[in-house]
Design a protein around this motif. Structure first.
Motif, PDB file in Angstrom:
ATOM      1  N   HIS A  21       0.188  -6.685  -0.616  1.00 19.05           N
ATOM      2  CA  HIS A  21      -0.460  -5.511  -0.028  1.00 19.05           C
ATOM      3  C   HIS A  21      -0.108  -5.468   1.456  1.00 19.05           C
ATOM      4  CE1 HIS A  21      -2.818  -6.139  -3.709  1.00 19.05           C
ATOM      5  NE2 HIS A  21      -2.946  -4.825  -3.693  1.00 19.05           N
ATOM      6  N   TRP A  22       0.157  -4.254   1.929  1.00 18.55           N
ATOM      7  CA  TRP A  22       0.764  -4.106   3.253  1.00 18.55           C
ATOM      8  C   TRP A  22      -0.043  -3.216   4.157  1.00 18.55           C
ATOM      9  CZ3 TRP A  22       4.393  -7.607   3.535  1.00 18.55           C
ATOM     10  CH2 TRP A  22       5.000  -8.031   2.347  1.00 18.55           C
ATOM     11  N   GLN A  23      -0.136  -3.620   5.423  1.00 20.51           N
ATOM     12  CA  GLN A  23      -0.720  -2.749   6.439  1.00 20.51           C
ATOM     13  C   GLN A  23       0.235  -1.577   6.689  1.00 20.51           C
ATOM     14  OE1 GLN A  23      -1.879  -4.934  10.021  1.00 20.51           O
ATOM     15  NE2 GLN A  23      -1.853  -6.827   8.820  1.00 20.51           N
ATOM     16  N   ASP A  24      -0.337  -0.495   7.173  1.00 20.32           N
ATOM     17  CA  ASP A  24       0.457   0.691   7.482  1.00 20.32           C
ATOM     18  C   ASP A  24       1.059   0.517   8.885  1.00 20.32           C
ATOM     19  OD1 ASP A  24       1.603   3.146   7.460  1.00 20.32           O
ATOM     20  OD2 ASP A  24      -0.255   4.264   7.814  1.00 20.32           O
ATOM     21  N   LYS A  25       2.016  -0.363   8.973  1.00 16.06           N
ATOM     22  CA  LYS A  25       2.610  -0.716  10.276  1.00 16.06           C
ATOM     23  C   LYS A  25       4.106  -0.888  10.055  1.00 16.06           C
ATOM     24  CE  LYS A  25       2.240  -4.327  13.802  1.00 16.06           C
ATOM     25  NZ  LYS A  25       1.635  -5.595  14.182  1.00 16.06           N
ATOM     26  N   PRO A  26       4.928  -0.088  10.713  1.00 15.11           N
ATOM     27  CA  PRO A  26       6.363  -0.106  10.410  1.00 15.11           C
ATOM     28  C   PRO A  26       7.069  -1.385  10.879  1.00 15.11           C
ATOM     29  CG  PRO A  26       5.906   1.359  12.256  1.00 15.11           C
ATOM     30  CD  PRO A  26       4.575   0.876  11.761  1.00 15.11           C
ATOM     31  N   GLU A  59      11.950   6.759   2.515  1.00 13.56           N
ATOM     32  CA  GLU A  59      11.429   7.301   1.246  1.00 13.56           C
ATOM     33  C   GLU A  59      12.568   7.493   0.253  1.00 13.56           C
ATOM     34  OE1 GLU A  59       8.257   8.405   0.185  1.00 13.56           O
ATOM     35  OE2 GLU A  59       7.544   7.186   1.873  1.00 13.56           O
ATOM     36  N   SER A  79       4.869   0.525  -1.253  1.00 11.82           N
ATOM     37  CA  SER A  79       3.979   0.522  -0.085  1.00 11.82           C
ATOM     38  C   SER A  79       4.472  -0.382   1.045  1.00 11.82           C
ATOM     39  CB  SER A  79       2.562   0.104  -0.509  1.00 11.82           C
ATOM     40  OG  SER A  79       2.586  -1.192  -1.061  1.00 11.82           O
ATOM     41  N   PRO A  81       6.697  -1.586   4.141  1.00 13.82           N
ATOM     42  CA  PRO A  81       7.485  -0.864   5.155  1.00 13.82           C
ATOM     43  C   PRO A  81       8.989  -1.037   4.968  1.00 13.82           C
ATOM     44  CG  PRO A  81       5.734  -2.129   6.187  1.00 13.82           C
ATOM     45  CD  PRO A  81       5.735  -2.520   4.746  1.00 13.82           C
ATOM     46  N   GLY A 173       6.899  -6.824   5.878  1.00 21.12           N
ATOM     47  CA  GLY A 173       5.927  -6.039   6.626  1.00 21.12           C
ATOM     48  C   GLY A 173       4.827  -6.945   7.134  1.00 21.12           C
TER      49      GLY A 173
END
Ligand SMILES: Cc1cc2nc3c(=O)[nH]c(=O)nc-3n(C[C@H](O)[C@H](O)[C@H](O)COP(=O)(O)O)c2cc1C
Length: 196
Positions: A21-26, A59, A79, A81, A173
């Protein structure tokens, strides 16, 4: 060479986990370049460097990857990055004269048979994949390695001329620690090791 700190050892192995599971951080391209530039220093046979890396970050790239993943790997990969395709060059030996210039005939050490080419590419390319994961962690990234994909489909999509072949994938990520399951057991020294 001095040893690294206990904290650094924890970052690369001791406390490092496989993340799903990944944070929304590129993950910026500059960081991927830093990670590769460290990982590339890892040792390979006659410095043959057979691994090749494709970083899927867009994407459009993820859409090309998705049909070739086993269902259990889809969400974690879509999900993430970035997803690295860690591949190997089936003609890696062609670069040996440039990579081992004091002994350019080292090229021929690898080319005795298709089996020898494969064995050396997989051995050294897998090592390079592991070096890559340690380097990524050293730069603060989390990793999620995966072998659950259809190699023929993925190779046809990303490497249509057949020269490069995927070994494994690695999501990259900043992981969500709270989503981790408890650490799995490992084999103890006396179980897995011997001193001869
Ligand atoms: C080469 C390789 C392939 C793996 N393939 C998958 C996979 O396809 N799907 C998955 O969910 N986990 C996969 N894993 C994750 C492993 O199950 C995980 O790394 C292992 O249980 C250790 O977890 P830990 O690093 O959190 O201790 C893979 C790991 C490696 C190194």
């Amino acid at each position: 060479m001095s040893s690294i700190s206990a904290e650094a050892r924890d970052v690369i192995l001791g406390e490092a986990r496989t993340h799903f599971h990944w944070q929304d951080k590129p993950v910026p391209e500059a960081l991927l370049r830093d990670v590769y530039d460290l990982a590339k220093m890892g040792a390979t046979s006659a410095n043959c460097c057979p691994a090749r890396f494709v970083f899927v970050t867009t994407e459009a790239g993820k859409a090309r990857l998705k049909p070739h993943l086993i269902p259990g790997n889809v969400d974690k990969t879509m999900s993430a990055p970035a997803t690295a395709i860690i591949a190997w060059d089936s003609k890696f030996y062609e670069r040996v004269p440039e990579l081992y210039p004091h002994q350019p005939e080292a090229r021929d050490w690898f080319t005795g048979s298709e089996q020898s080419i494969y064995d050396n590419a997989m051995r050294n390319g897998t090592l390079q994949g592991a070096y890559f994961m340690l380097a990524a962690r050293a730069f603060g990234l989390d990793c999620g390695p995966m072998s659950g994909f259809d190699p023929d489909g993925l190779n046809a999509e990303f490497f249509p001329d057949g020269r490069f072949r995927a070994n494994f994938l690695c999501n990259l990520g900043y992981g969500v620690d709270a989503a981790l399951h408890p650490r799995l057991p490992r084999l103890d020294f006396d179980d897995a090791c011997a001193i001869a």
